[in-house]
Design a protein around this motif. Structure first.
Motif, PDB file in Angstrom:
ATOM      1  N   UNK A 117       0.827  -1.206   0.000  1.00 13.96           N
ATOM      2  CA  UNK A 117       0.000   0.000   0.000  1.00 13.96           C
ATOM      3  C   UNK A 117       0.863   1.258   0.000  1.00 13.96           C
ATOM      4  N   UNK A 118       1.971   1.228   0.762  1.00 16.15           N
ATOM      5  CA  UNK A 118       2.845   2.401   0.817  1.00 16.15           C
ATOM      6  C   UNK A 118       3.475   2.682  -0.549  1.00 16.15           C
ATOM      7  N   UNK A 119       3.905   1.630  -1.246  1.00 15.75           N
ATOM      8  CA  UNK A 119       4.495   1.816  -2.573  1.00 15.75           C
ATOM      9  C   UNK A 119       3.461   2.367  -3.540  1.00 15.75           C
ATOM     10  N   UNK A 120       2.247   1.828  -3.470  1.00 17.92           N
ATOM     11  CA  UNK A 120       1.186   2.317  -4.363  1.00 17.92           C
ATOM     12  C   UNK A 120       0.861   3.776  -4.056  1.00 17.92           C
ATOM     13  N   UNK A 121       0.781   4.108  -2.773  1.00 11.15           N
ATOM     14  CA  UNK A 121       0.387   5.465  -2.410  1.00 11.15           C
ATOM     15  C   UNK A 121       1.446   6.491  -2.780  1.00 11.15           C
ATOM     16  N   UNK A 189       3.695   3.762   8.287  1.00 15.68           N
ATOM     17  CA  UNK A 189       5.099   3.708   8.710  1.00 15.68           C
ATOM     18  C   UNK A 189       6.009   3.558   7.496  1.00 15.68           C
ATOM     19  N   UNK A 190       5.663   2.649   6.599  1.00 11.05           N
ATOM     20  CA  UNK A 190       6.480   2.455   5.398  1.00 11.05           C
ATOM     21  C   UNK A 190       6.434   3.694   4.492  1.00 11.05           C
ATOM     22  N   UNK A 219      16.806   0.591  -4.457  1.00 12.80           N
ATOM     23  CA  UNK A 219      17.357   1.819  -3.883  1.00 12.80           C
ATOM     24  C   UNK A 219      16.461   2.399  -2.798  1.00 12.80           C
ATOM     25  N   UNK A 220      15.185   2.584  -3.123  1.00 14.11           N
ATOM     26  CA  UNK A 220      14.291   3.282  -2.202  1.00 14.11           C
ATOM     27  C   UNK A 220      13.892   2.403  -1.018  1.00 14.11           C
ATOM     28  N   UNK A 221      13.368   1.217  -1.304  1.00 13.80           N
ATOM     29  CA  UNK A 221      12.833   0.378  -0.230  1.00 13.80           C
ATOM     30  C   UNK A 221      13.893  -0.041   0.795  1.00 13.80           C
TER      31      UNK A 221
END
Length: 312
Positions: A117-121, A189-190, A219-221
């Motif tokens: 969800x955090x990646x999608x958002x 949090x993510x 890189x990001x995660x």
């Protein structure tokens, strides 16, 4: 000769506790450094004595107040009965095993879904706008509804649909409700971790030829997870405690087992036993989180500063 007189910068003492400077390579600390270390040791000893004395006084006062209360005898028999504790311990320990399994499953599934969800958002791809809108709505709803209410709605609402493929056990439905709620918290949090990664990191990765997906994954995660490890662990500790709420759906966990044991004798010692078992799990987890937070916070930063020593 001291290091200052030779004109060469002496090796600094990097001990975080501010202890005495060791003699290394012929260098000896200056009188000021020795006096400072001596003062710090004296202050630590004085603080230890004051802390010990104040703790003893507080414990003694509490002991006197509790044991001299008019209802102490009845309270001791009702809440601290050794016989009742020993008799109920096996059933409560077996129920705690169910709590731990629910906690592990909910933690793993919640982290995976929360990161998704955090990646999608945080994505800026126009085609993913419907998914971003769903992620925002999901997080807002399940962060705003109390977990207890989600448990009741899931535990009594889903079985009413009479779906043959859906398990209706209290443990499954309780774990599902916990996953739905904590996924929203973990997603935030993510998301905070992803947004803490500097845009220059993304630009550098894209300039090297990485695709958008590769940049996010490689890189990001990794940096985002490293930044939010401490708050993520704190949320997982809270999830471990909230796993006891599945008892309201009939699952025989530690709390439900304690309730069953207390219902026949009207002795509340099993509840105390259940609380102690939960503490034996949550306190070590909390201390691990505290130690990690301290190492990643200002103490960890000062450890890289030459000669920082103890500042308080």
């Amino acid at each position: 000769m001291s290091g200052g007189a030779s004109g060469v910068t002496p090796p600094e003492d990097s001990r975080p506790d501010g202890g005495a400077h060791p003699v290394r390579a012929g260098w000896t600390p200056s009188p000021l450094a020795v006096a400072r270390d001596s003062y710090r040791r004296a202050r630590r000893r004085r603080a230890a004595w004051v802390s010990t004395l104040s703790t003893v006084v507080v414990v003694a006062v509490l002991y006197v107040v509790v044991t001299t209360a008019p209802g102490w005898e009845r309270t001791r028999d009702a809440f601290f009965s050794p016989e009742s504790a020993w008799d109920s311990l096996p059933a409560i320990a077996e129920g705690l095993w169910l709590n731990l399994r629910v906690w592990v499953v909910a933690s793993v599934v919640g982290m995976v879904l929360g990161m998704t969800l955090a990646v999608i958002r945080t994505s800026r791809i126009p085609a993913l706008f419907p998914l971003r809108a769903f992620a925002v709505a999901y997080v807002d709803v399940f962060r705003g509804v109390p977990l207890l209410l989600v448990l009741l709605l899931v535990g009594f609402g889903l079985p009413a649909l009479r779906l043959e493929w859906l398990p209706t056990s209290g443990a499954f439905l309780g774990a599902l409700a916990i996953i739905l709620t904590y996924t929203a918290y973990l997603a935030e949090v993510f998301r905070a971790g992803i947004e803490s990664v500097h845009p220059s990191q993304v630009s550098a990765a894209r300039s090297l030829g990485l695709t958008r997906a590769q940049t996010t994954r490689k890189v990001v995660l990794p940096q985002a997870v490293r930044h939010v490890t401490a708050p993520l662990a704190s949320n997982l500790v809270s999830l471990q405690k909230d796993s006891g709420l599945i008892s309201i759906l009939g699952a025989v966990d530690a709390i439900r087992a304690a309730q069953i044991a207390a219902s026949g004798s009207y002795n509340f010692t099993p509840y105390v036993v259940a609380g102690v078992l939960f503490l034996l799990v949550s306190i070590p987890l909390t201390r691990v989180v505290d130690v990690y937070s301290a190492r990643q916070g200002w103490r960890g930063s000062l450890a890289t500063v030459s000669g920082a020593g103890a500042i308080r």
